[in-house]
Design an enzyme around this catalytic site. Structure first.
Site, PDB file in Angstrom:
ATOM      1  N   LYS A  15      37.053  59.145  27.762  1.00 22.29           N
ATOM      2  CA  LYS A  15      36.447  60.451  28.080  1.00 22.29           C
ATOM      3  C   LYS A  15      37.448  61.350  28.801  1.00 22.29           C
ATOM      4  O   LYS A  15      37.972  60.979  29.862  1.00 22.29           O
ATOM      5  CB  LYS A  15      35.202  60.211  28.948  1.00 22.29           C
ATOM      6  N   CYS A  72      29.749  62.764  26.245  1.00 24.23           N
ATOM      7  CA  CYS A  72      28.927  63.575  27.155  1.00 24.23           C
ATOM      8  C   CYS A  72      29.587  64.888  27.607  1.00 24.23           C
ATOM      9  O   CYS A  72      29.606  65.835  26.838  1.00 24.23           O
ATOM     10  CB  CYS A  72      28.489  62.726  28.342  1.00 24.23           C
ATOM     11  N   GLU A 111      25.667  56.785  26.017  1.00 21.53           N
ATOM     12  CA  GLU A 111      26.725  56.605  27.013  1.00 21.53           C
ATOM     13  C   GLU A 111      26.346  55.515  28.019  1.00 21.53           C
ATOM     14  O   GLU A 111      25.244  55.509  28.550  1.00 21.53           O
ATOM     15  CB  GLU A 111      26.950  57.933  27.753  1.00 21.53           C
TER      16      GLU A 111
END
Lengths: 302, 302
Positions: free
Chosen positions: B120, B157, B47
């Site tokens: 995300k 994540c 990331e």
């Protein structure tokens, strides 16, 4: 406002089930008494504890094992729950009407008595686990029982493979997810696939606890049960009932091959601490989850 | 019809990131080249690999690190993907408009070039992980990219803590779930809570693979990064990038404290075998999941 100190002591009754339902009931009641004597306040029996796992075959005669709920089993267990002042979670074969049966778990809460029931929502059907023949999928949804000891989620066996079931039960406030279970190995697969299957089973349930910040209690049966009439190789139920915490750590695990009573103290205040540190519930994208009600998300043009 | 034999070799680039974005880009490209040389076909970077994890503080100057997508990073990586004939998954700080930024992963597919992006969806905000200051939550939903090598799900994540994200991505056909990640320990907590935090992280992701019968690839950074201006104790990124199978088994795991390139062969036919043996998708109770779009299921009267 500090989190009040609260504990709950759970009792896991890992049984080796006999052929006779009355024997199993008496055995269960003796083990409940033992667990309560060791301090257990919420005591969970394994799935369909009153009989061998009859779903190894599709047998019309096995419907004779079913009973109404409330019925004979709750009538036997209610006085015990009252006498010992404990919560009992009992998994039963429910006869709801002629031709309509469920795999149902009841919650009995000490002096308060019969609190309610949960009907297994996810029904498996695999070689030697012919549950779709016997059980109509549950129609009560996912439930949380506000008992005198803790807010309890009750799910049953195959439900344990579904994150949706754990989430919906936790969203109703459950602090502990109970899974009465009957899972075992096909004897021919035990050596090659046994550890892998068991690991997957335990890992996914521990993950439900992590994702939802709650405790998980899985209560399995143990021992070998032959398939009636030689129609299969039988099942080796793998025991290994366990308790995991809101961080996923395994707090206790039973043996693989015999009956056992586990009594485990749970610090319910840990739920608040863990969820504060890992605020997963805060950030769920509820605006983007509606497709979870779809079977499969095919690409356009398929 | 037998399942055709299909494999996919994945490359995990576990990086220790430097201060200079150009240095990190060059390092990433060298490691991609190394992974491809060892046979990797789908290569994933950690990331926000182009910089230190700037979210340790809320710093307006850090927005200067953002770039349009497509933009400079994709322009640098596209020729490499073409030359090596590999898929590259790269996590970038996206500037979409003035005052509108996302944490975005792009998929570049060899000769086919830029395939698309995922923004995300779940954004954390915790001490030293101040992502809500920087990133607007994604508005593209959960995605599967039909690359020339495999159907790839890309999440980022914090998404890894959400069973909903994994499920929705798998329902779109993803065979492998990739999680570019930047997760580490607060130095003061590493000794007491470190193993527990890491175990929870790995366990829950392995569980996504089990529940959905697919592979999971998590790619983390490693090394200590100080907090700018002494506003915190810094973060020790825990490395330990890993690959797990559709049965949840860990197939490879990187070191905790240094950069590493992992190259792992995945048998895509195992997805079919595992899902046939564990037909969880068959039995989802899609009629009973609509409340997953609720924040919390309060009891009546609350």
């Amino acid at each position: 406002m500090p989190t009040p100190h609260r504990t709950c002591t759970v009792g896991l009754i890992q049984m080796v089930c006999e052929v006779d339902p009355q024997t199993n009931l008496e055995q269960a009641m003796a083990l409940i008494r033992e667990a309560a004597g060791r301090g257990a306040q919420v005591i969970c029996l394994p799935e369909l504890f009153r009989s061998p796992y009859f779903c190894q075959t599709e047998d019309y005669d096995a419907f004779q094992l079913a009973e109404p709920i409330p019925g004979p089993s709750t009538e036997a267990l209610l006085p015990l729950a009252q006498e010992l002042n404990v919560v009992i979670i009992a998994s039963l074969f429910e006869r709801r009407a002629a031709g309509l049966y469920h795999n149902t778990a009841v919650v009995l809460d000490g002096q308060r008595g019969y609190l309610g029931k949960y009907r297994k929502m996810h029904i498996p059907d695999d070689p030697l686990y012919y549950e779709k023949f016997y059980f109509t999928p549950g129609d009560l949804g996912f439930k949380c029982f506000a008992t005198s000891r803790a807010a309890l989620g009750v799910l049953v066996c195959w439900d344990q493979w579904y994150p949706e079931a754990a989430r919906l039960t936790a969203l109703r406030g459950a602090e502990i997810l109970f899974y009465p279970t009957a899972i075992g190995w096909h004897p021919a697969e035990k050596e090659s696939l046994g550890p892998q299957q068991h690991q997957a089973w335990e890992t996914l349930q521990r993950a439900h606890g992590i994702a939802n910040g709650c405790y998980v209690v899985a209560v399995n049966r143990a021992g070998f049960e032959p398939t009636p009439n030689g129609q299969g190789e039988g099942l080796v139920f793998w025991g290994q009932s366990f308790v995991s915490g809101p961080d996923g750590a395994v707090l206790a695990r039973g043996p693989a091959d015999q009956a056992a009573v586990l009594v485990v103290d749970l610090d319910l205040a840990a739920i608040d601490r863990v969820r504060t540190g890992w605020p997963f519930l805060r950030d769920r994208r509820i605006d983007a989850y509606s497709d979870l009600t779809q079977r499969w998300l095919d690409r356009e043009g398929d």
